[in-house]
Design a protein around this motif. Sequence first.
Motif, short mmCIF file in Angstrom:
data_model
loop_
_atom_site.label_atom_id
_atom_site.label_comp_id
_atom_site.label_asym_id
_atom_site.label_seq_id
_atom_site.Cartn_x
_atom_site.Cartn_y
_atom_site.Cartn_z
N THR A 76 6.32 22.49 31.26
CA THR A 76 7.49 21.91 31.37
C THR A 76 7.68 21.38 32.75
O THR A 76 8.02 20.06 32.85
CB THR A 76 8.55 23.06 31.22
OG1 THR A 76 8.53 23.55 29.82
CG2 THR A 76 10.10 22.27 31.28
N LEU A 98 15.11 14.74 35.49
CA LEU A 98 13.80 15.33 35.35
C LEU A 98 13.08 15.83 36.62
O LEU A 98 12.70 16.97 36.54
CB LEU A 98 12.96 14.23 34.71
CG LEU A 98 13.43 14.00 33.15
CD1 LEU A 98 12.52 12.52 32.80
CD2 LEU A 98 13.05 14.84 32.24
N THR A 118 14.92 19.31 37.36
CA THR A 118 14.45 20.21 36.14
C THR A 118 13.20 20.75 36.60
O THR A 118 12.84 21.91 36.58
CB THR A 118 14.49 19.66 35.01
OG1 THR A 118 15.92 18.84 34.53
CG2 THR A 118 14.09 20.57 33.75
N ALA A 119 12.29 19.69 36.97
CA ALA A 119 10.94 20.20 37.46
C ALA A 119 11.20 21.11 38.77
O ALA A 119 10.33 22.40 38.65
CB ALA A 119 10.26 18.90 37.79
N CYS A 157 8.13 17.13 33.11
CA CYS A 157 9.50 16.64 33.73
C CYS A 157 8.91 15.82 34.99
O CYS A 157 9.54 14.81 35.03
CB CYS A 157 10.25 17.63 33.92
SG CYS A 157 11.04 18.40 32.82
#
Length: 305
Positions: free
Chosen positions: A88, A169, A172-173, A92
Amino acid sequence: MTATDNPAPLPRHIAIATLLCLGCAFAGNHVAARVAFDDGAGVLLAILMRSGGTLLALGMLVWWQRQPIRLPPGAWRWQLVLGLLIATQSICLYSAVARVPVAIALLVANVFPILLVLLTWGLGGPKPTARRAILMGVILVGLVFVLDVPGRLSSGERMQPEWILGIALAFTAATVFAVALWITDHKLSTLRGSVRSMLTMSIVFSTSAIAGFSGVLPGGLDLPASSTGWTALATLVVLYCTGFTLLFVSVPRLDMPRNAPVMNIEPVATLIMGWIVLDQMLAMGQIFGGLIVIAGIVLLSYKKD
């Protein structure tokens, strides 16, 4: 324990030079990824190639060291979660790199130390000291300048949806990477590093392949339009695979508790490479904010005696 189990650390100037080179390699990987994306390459294709090359290198390392691939009871589920989190994080971060200047994506993603401190505290760990709390505040102030919030407010300019998505993104990473580090430290710390990383990369590779061929991420496996994109993909694979593998081989001799903050050269190198290769030049206020972020992260990484 034998001397082989505890190899002598390298002289500090060599250890620092090694870490600087590794940080630049990781920075080059992200810049090469943006070149490939601009040429039409899909995000999942880049992750598939990168994780596949690294998996092959780590597999050879585990085989050469004759390490058994055995996990302690109950560790398999945490290993699976770790692999999915890293997958993920990769998706991201590369998706952010494809949308916003590479240096900004890296600076936002590098706030993971703050999130790790807060996560550890929230899950019963030690409360952040006043020094750490101040440094985290300083880093956040730096990010305000990196994102050019004052300039946008004064001009009344609205952020484009693509820009907002890229920043989201990248954050989120950072979040999932902080969770991955917590799991590594608290649930999988007894597992040999090279074995854990090989298994993690195998999950990242498998997840990327499934996501790509199932069409979950449209265009994820698109091929580059020219030799420029293919060269960039090959470059990112070589840089990431070499940097990641050398880091694992060298880490016992690099005195990481003392020297790890040197790895924060990555956003600086990304800024310079992004300017040279991609002509992505940030405003002076953004550069100033980036320096604040990097300085704060370096100080946050040092353990006060």
